[in-house]
Design an enzyme around this catalytic site. Structure first.
Site, PDB file in Angstrom:
ATOM      1  N   GLU A  78       0.808  -1.223   0.000  1.00 30.76           N
ATOM      2  CA  GLU A  78       0.000   0.000   0.000  1.00 30.76           C
ATOM      3  C   GLU A  78       0.842   1.274   0.000  1.00 30.76           C
ATOM      4  O   GLU A  78       0.333   2.346  -0.276  1.00 30.76           O
ATOM      5  CB  GLU A  78      -0.968   0.007   1.180  1.00 30.76           C
ATOM      6  CG  GLU A  78      -0.344   0.190   2.530  1.00 30.76           C
ATOM      7  CD  GLU A  78      -1.371   0.177   3.654  1.00 30.76           C
ATOM      8  OE1 GLU A  78      -1.141   0.895   4.630  1.00 30.76           O
ATOM      9  OE2 GLU A  78      -2.383  -0.531   3.548  1.00 30.76           O
ATOM     10  N   GLN A 118       2.542  -6.398   4.866  1.00 33.07           N
ATOM     11  CA  GLN A 118       2.660  -7.816   5.205  1.00 33.07           C
ATOM     12  C   GLN A 118       2.228  -8.099   6.640  1.00 33.07           C
ATOM     13  O   GLN A 118       1.613  -9.132   6.921  1.00 33.07           O
ATOM     14  CB  GLN A 118       4.101  -8.282   4.968  1.00 33.07           C
ATOM     15  CG  GLN A 118       4.280  -9.767   5.184  1.00 33.07           C
ATOM     16  CD  GLN A 118       5.663 -10.249   4.791  1.00 33.07           C
ATOM     17  OE1 GLN A 118       6.293  -9.672   3.904  1.00 33.07           O
ATOM     18  NE2 GLN A 118       6.121 -11.295   5.434  1.00 33.07           N
ATOM     19  N   CYS A 148       9.218  -3.205  -3.672  1.00 34.90           N
ATOM     20  CA  CYS A 148       9.558  -1.846  -3.236  1.00 34.90           C
ATOM     21  C   CYS A 148      10.954  -1.816  -2.611  1.00 34.90           C
ATOM     22  O   CYS A 148      11.597  -0.763  -2.587  1.00 34.90           O
ATOM     23  CB  CYS A 148       8.513  -1.281  -2.282  1.00 34.90           C
ATOM     24  SG  CYS A 148       8.254  -2.248  -0.785  1.00 34.90           S
TER      25      CYS A 148
END
Length: 186
Positions: A78, A118, A148
């Protein structure tokens, strides 16, 4: 305007802002493809994992560990909306009820098809099993690689992040160790 059309419009604008020509041959249909892809990658918001587990809930006196390991998943971080992917290992100790094994994998899919971190993903899997089955204990381990971390920022290829969450009977060290042996971590 439909959700797909709105997303398509925004992705066309993103391409423009990045300095691309959205009308060039290779990009003409890209905004539509990305809009549809994002709807697929986030379809978990429309599903209720507890309902999925309850749809195959059966009375059973079995009281030992039920473990589904190596459940593959793909999700979007996110923070950067970049993929993270890996495996989830999910176990529970029944307390009068079991659920269909495929439903456990489906719960992993539901939560992975939302924008995630996570740590929350691991917790949500555990909580949904607790709520649906009221088992004697639940344990979840998630192992993932985060794009990322690999494509930007620290750029560390092959690093794996592991998160765990457990409750109930899994508070016992020997039961947690048994779980970890089963998934090849001890």
């Amino acid at each position: 305007m439909s959700v797909t059309e709105e997303l398509q419009h925004h992705y066309l604008e993103i391409l423009r802002l990045l300095g691309e020509d959205p009308s060039r041959e290779g990009l003409e249909r890209t905004p539509l493809r990305v809009a549809k892809a994002m709807q697929t990658l986030t379809q978990g918001y429309a599903m209720n994992p507890v309902d999925v587990l309850n749809s195959a809930k059966f009375r059973e006196d079995y009281s030992q560990m039920v473990l589904v390991k190596d459940i593959p998943f793909y999700s979007l971080c996110e923070h950067h909306m970049l993929p993270f992917y890996g495996k989830a290992h999910v176990a529970y100790i029944p307390n009068g009820y079991i659920t269909g094994l495929s439903k456990i994998a489906r719960v992993v899919d539901i939560f992975s098809h939302r924008l995630q971190v996570q740590e929350r993903f691991t917790l949500q899997i555990k909580q949904s099993l607790q709520e649906a089955l009221q088992p004697k204990g639940v344990m979840v381990v998630v192992e993932a690689q985060h794009m990322c971390m690999q494509m930007r920022g620290v750029e560390k290829d092959y690093s794996v992040t592991t998160t765990t969450d457990f409750c109930g009977a899994f508070e016992q060290t020997e039961l947690r160790e048994e779980f970890l042996r089963h998934i090849g971590r001890k």
